[in-house]
Design a protein around this motif. Structure first.
Motif, PDB file in Angstrom:
ATOM      1  N   PHE A   1       0.809  -1.213   0.000  1.00  0.00           N
ATOM      2  CA  PHE A   1       0.000   0.000   0.000  1.00  0.00           C
ATOM      3  C   PHE A   1       0.850   1.274   0.000  1.00  0.00           C
ATOM      4  O   PHE A   1       0.338   2.348   0.330  1.00  0.00           O
ATOM      5  N   GLU A   2       2.102   1.160  -0.383  1.00  0.00           N
ATOM      6  CA  GLU A   2       2.955   2.346  -0.448  1.00  0.00           C
ATOM      7  C   GLU A   2       2.374   3.358  -1.437  1.00  0.00           C
ATOM      8  O   GLU A   2       2.061   3.042  -2.575  1.00  0.00           O
TER       9      GLU A   2
ATOM     10  N   GLU B   1       5.218 -15.320 -14.437  1.00  0.00           N
ATOM     11  CA  GLU B   1       5.435 -16.286 -13.366  1.00  0.00           C
ATOM     12  C   GLU B   1       6.715 -16.006 -12.588  1.00  0.00           C
ATOM     13  O   GLU B   1       6.758 -16.157 -11.362  1.00  0.00           O
ATOM     14  N   ALA B   2       7.758 -15.579 -13.298  1.00  0.00           N
ATOM     15  CA  ALA B   2       9.028 -15.270 -12.617  1.00  0.00           C
ATOM     16  C   ALA B   2       8.848 -14.123 -11.630  1.00  0.00           C
ATOM     17  O   ALA B   2       9.397 -14.145 -10.514  1.00  0.00           O
ATOM     18  N   HIS B   3       8.076 -13.119 -12.027  1.00  0.00           N
ATOM     19  CA  HIS B   3       7.803 -11.985 -11.143  1.00  0.00           C
ATOM     20  C   HIS B   3       7.018 -12.434  -9.913  1.00  0.00           C
ATOM     21  O   HIS B   3       7.321 -12.018  -8.784  1.00  0.00           O
ATOM     22  N   LYS B   4       6.044 -13.306 -10.123  1.00  0.00           N
ATOM     23  CA  LYS B   4       5.267 -13.838  -8.997  1.00  0.00           C
ATOM     24  C   LYS B   4       6.175 -14.552  -8.001  1.00  0.00           C
ATOM     25  O   LYS B   4       6.101 -14.295  -6.787  1.00  0.00           O
ATOM     26  N   GLN B   5       7.013 -15.431  -8.500  1.00  0.00           N
ATOM     27  CA  GLN B   5       7.883 -16.198  -7.620  1.00  0.00           C
ATOM     28  C   GLN B   5       8.872 -15.297  -6.886  1.00  0.00           C
ATOM     29  O   GLN B   5       9.209 -15.555  -5.722  1.00  0.00           O
ATOM     30  N   GLN B   6       9.317 -14.220  -7.525  1.00  0.00           N
ATOM     31  CA  GLN B   6      10.246 -13.298  -6.879  1.00  0.00           C
ATOM     32  C   GLN B   6       9.567 -12.541  -5.741  1.00  0.00           C
ATOM     33  O   GLN B   6      10.152 -12.357  -4.657  1.00  0.00           O
ATOM     34  N   LEU B   7       8.323 -12.112  -5.958  1.00  0.00           N
ATOM     35  CA  LEU B   7       7.598 -11.422  -4.900  1.00  0.00           C
ATOM     36  C   LEU B   7       7.349 -12.344  -3.713  1.00  0.00           C
ATOM     37  O   LEU B   7       7.459 -11.927  -2.552  1.00  0.00           O
ATOM     38  N   ILE B   8       7.021 -13.597  -3.986  1.00  0.00           N
ATOM     39  CA  ILE B   8       6.812 -14.565  -2.902  1.00  0.00           C
ATOM     40  C   ILE B   8       8.118 -14.770  -2.136  1.00  0.00           C
ATOM     41  O   ILE B   8       8.140 -14.778  -0.897  1.00  0.00           O
ATOM     42  N   LYS B   9       9.207 -14.919  -2.880  1.00  0.00           N
ATOM     43  CA  LYS B   9      10.516 -15.116  -2.255  1.00  0.00           C
ATOM     44  C   LYS B   9      10.895 -13.918  -1.398  1.00  0.00           C
ATOM     45  O   LYS B   9      11.398 -14.073  -0.270  1.00  0.00           O
TER      46      LYS B   9
ATOM     47  N   PHE C   1     -12.099  -3.432 -25.271  1.00  0.00           N
ATOM     48  CA  PHE C   1     -11.467  -2.339 -24.536  1.00  0.00           C
ATOM     49  C   PHE C   1     -10.058  -2.080 -25.065  1.00  0.00           C
ATOM     50  O   PHE C   1      -9.369  -3.006 -25.508  1.00  0.00           O
ATOM     51  N   GLU C   2      -9.651  -0.828 -25.003  1.00  0.00           N
ATOM     52  CA  GLU C   2      -8.251  -0.462 -25.180  1.00  0.00           C
ATOM     53  C   GLU C   2      -7.664  -0.325 -23.781  1.00  0.00           C
ATOM     54  O   GLU C   2      -8.151   0.471 -22.979  1.00  0.00           O
ATOM     55  N   VAL C   3      -6.624  -1.083 -23.469  1.00  0.00           N
ATOM     56  CA  VAL C   3      -6.174  -1.162 -22.086  1.00  0.00           C
ATOM     57  C   VAL C   3      -4.702  -0.816 -21.952  1.00  0.00           C
ATOM     58  O   VAL C   3      -3.887  -1.113 -22.836  1.00  0.00           O
ATOM     59  N   SER C   4      -4.364  -0.151 -20.852  1.00  0.00           N
ATOM     60  CA  SER C   4      -2.971   0.189 -20.547  1.00  0.00           C
ATOM     61  C   SER C   4      -2.692  -0.137 -19.088  1.00  0.00           C
ATOM     62  O   SER C   4      -3.603  -0.183 -18.257  1.00  0.00           O
ATOM     63  N   PHE C   5      -1.414  -0.363 -18.781  1.00  0.00           N
ATOM     64  CA  PHE C   5      -0.982  -0.718 -17.433  1.00  0.00           C
ATOM     65  C   PHE C   5       0.180   0.182 -17.017  1.00  0.00           C
ATOM     66  O   PHE C   5       1.076   0.453 -17.815  1.00  0.00           O
ATOM     67  N   LYS C   6       0.151   0.622 -15.764  1.00  0.00           N
ATOM     68  CA  LYS C   6       1.250   1.428 -15.228  1.00  0.00           C
ATOM     69  C   LYS C   6       1.558   0.958 -13.812  1.00  0.00           C
ATOM     70  O   LYS C   6       0.673   0.929 -12.956  1.00  0.00           O
ATOM     71  N   GLN C   7       2.802   0.597 -13.560  1.00  0.00           N
ATOM     72  CA  GLN C   7       3.187   0.131 -12.222  1.00  0.00           C
ATOM     73  C   GLN C   7       3.320   1.325 -11.290  1.00  0.00           C
ATOM     74  O   GLN C   7       3.974   2.319 -11.614  1.00  0.00           O
ATOM     75  N   LEU C   8       2.697   1.221 -10.107  1.00  0.00           N
ATOM     76  CA  LEU C   8       2.671   2.326  -9.152  1.00  0.00           C
ATOM     77  C   LEU C   8       3.582   2.100  -7.951  1.00  0.00           C
ATOM     78  O   LEU C   8       4.076   3.045  -7.367  1.00  0.00           O
ATOM     79  N   ASN C   9       3.744   0.869  -7.548  1.00  0.00           N
ATOM     80  CA  ASN C   9       4.737   0.510  -6.524  1.00  0.00           C
ATOM     81  C   ASN C   9       5.152  -0.939  -6.787  1.00  0.00           C
ATOM     82  O   ASN C   9       4.855  -1.478  -7.851  1.00  0.00           O
ATOM     83  N   LYS C  10       5.801  -1.554  -5.846  1.00  0.00           N
ATOM     84  CA  LYS C  10       6.315  -2.908  -6.074  1.00  0.00           C
ATOM     85  C   LYS C  10       5.200  -3.901  -6.408  1.00  0.00           C
ATOM     86  O   LYS C  10       5.423  -4.863  -7.155  1.00  0.00           O
ATOM     87  N   TYR C  11       4.010  -3.660  -5.900  1.00  0.00           N
ATOM     88  CA  TYR C  11       2.901  -4.598  -6.057  1.00  0.00           C
ATOM     89  C   TYR C  11       1.742  -4.046  -6.891  1.00  0.00           C
ATOM     90  O   TYR C  11       1.087  -4.799  -7.600  1.00  0.00           O
ATOM     91  N   ALA C  12       1.454  -2.773  -6.769  1.00  0.00           N
ATOM     92  CA  ALA C  12       0.231  -2.207  -7.310  1.00  0.00           C
ATOM     93  C   ALA C  12       0.411  -1.642  -8.724  1.00  0.00           C
ATOM     94  O   ALA C  12       1.429  -1.023  -9.027  1.00  0.00           O
ATOM     95  N   TRP C  13      -0.628  -1.831  -9.522  1.00  0.00           N
ATOM     96  CA  TRP C  13      -0.661  -1.330 -10.898  1.00  0.00           C
ATOM     97  C   TRP C  13      -1.939  -0.569 -11.149  1.00  0.00           C
ATOM     98  O   TRP C  13      -2.993  -0.883 -10.598  1.00  0.00           O
TER      99      TRP C  13
END
Length: 213
Positions: free
Chosen positions: A31-32, A151-159, A193-205
Motif C-alpha cells: 500500500f505504499e 510467473e518469474a515476477h510472482k515467484q520473486q515477490l513470494i521469495k 477495450f483499449e487497455v494500458s498498465f502502469k506500475q505504481l509501486n512494487k505490487y500495485a498497478w
C-alpha cells in the motif's frame, strides 16, 4: 465473486484503514503511496461512477470531494457499516463485481482499488463482459490492484516476502487470484477495450481500459 472472502472482509474491516495507512509492516510495500494512488484514481474517473469493493470508503470520499456522483458496491456488511459512517451522503449497495443492483443512471466509469483480485479467472471475464455492456460509449474501467508481470515476477515477490518474514503476505500471493498482466490484457481486449498498465509501486498497478470505437 467468491463468497469465501466476505467473512475475511468483515473481520478485516476494523483494522483495514490502519493497514492501508502503512502501520502494518507486512503490507506496507503493498500500500505504499496509497493516498496518492486513490487521489489519482478519483481524478481519472468520469462521473457518474460505479465503485466496486468500496471497503471503508476511502476512495469513495475522494470521489465525492471532487463533486462527482458515485454509486458504491460492497459485499461486506461490516465494511458497508464503516463506509456509511464515513460517507453518509453516498449510495452504497450490497453486491459484488458481478452481482449488484442494476442502476438506471448511465455509468461512465467503473472503478476499484485493491479488490479485483478476489475474482477468479472466469469471474474476471464475466465481470469485464458485463462492464462493456453497461458502460456509456465513452466509458472506462479503472482499477488499481496487485498484478504479476509473469510467473518469474510472482515467484520473486513470494521469495521476497518469505525472506522478510512476511508469511501472511507470501501466502496471499500464492492463494489469492492475482492476475498475470498479459492474461488480464487479453480479457479486456476480447471485450473491445483499449487497455494500458502502469506500475505504481512494487505490487500495485493502474489498469485503465477504455471502450473502443
Amino acid at each position: 465473486m467468491g463468497v469465501e472472502f466476505v467473512d475475511l472482509f468483515d473481520k478485516w474491516a476494523s483494522s483495514y484503514d490502519d493497514t492501508v495507512s502503512g502501520n502494518d509492516p507486512e503490507y506496507r510495500e503493498v500500500f505504499e503511496g496509497y493516498e496518492e494512488m486513490l487521489e489519482k484514481l478519483a481524478e481519472l474517473s468520469l462521473s457518474p461512477v460505479m465503485e466496486f469493493g468500496v471497503g471503508t470508503a476511502n476512495l469513495t470520499r475522494k470521489i465525492i470531494n471532487q463533486n462527482k456522483v458515485v454509486f458504491g458496491i460492497e459485499p461486506s456488511k461490516e465494511m458497508r457499516r464503516i463506509a456509511n459512517v464515513k460517507c453518509p451522503e453516498a449510495a452504497i449497495y450490497d453486491g459484488d463485481f458481478i452481482n449488484y443492483p442494476q442502476l438506471l443512471t448511465p455509468i461512465r466509469s467503473i472503478i476499484s482499488s485493491f479488490a479485483f483480485h478476489h475474482l477468479n479467472t472466469d469471474e474476471k471475464k464475466q465481470a469485464i463482459k458485463k462492464y462493456q455492456q453497461q458502460l456509456d460509449p465513452d466509458g472506462q474501467v479503472i482499477f488499481i490492484d496487485t498484478l504479476f508481470k509473469d510467473e518469474a515476477h510472482k515467484q520473486q515477490l513470494i521469495k521476497d516476502a518469505e525472506k522478510a518474514g512476511f508469511l501472511n503476505l507470501a501466502q496471499d500471493l500464492q492463494e489469492e487470484y492475482y492476475a498475470y498482466l498479459e492474461e488480464l490484457r487479453e480479457m479486456f481486449l476480447e471485450h473491445g477495450f483499449e487497455v494500458s498498465f502502469k506500475q505504481l509501486n512494487k505490487y500495485a498497478w493502474l489498469i485503465q481500459a477504455k471502450k473502443g470505437e
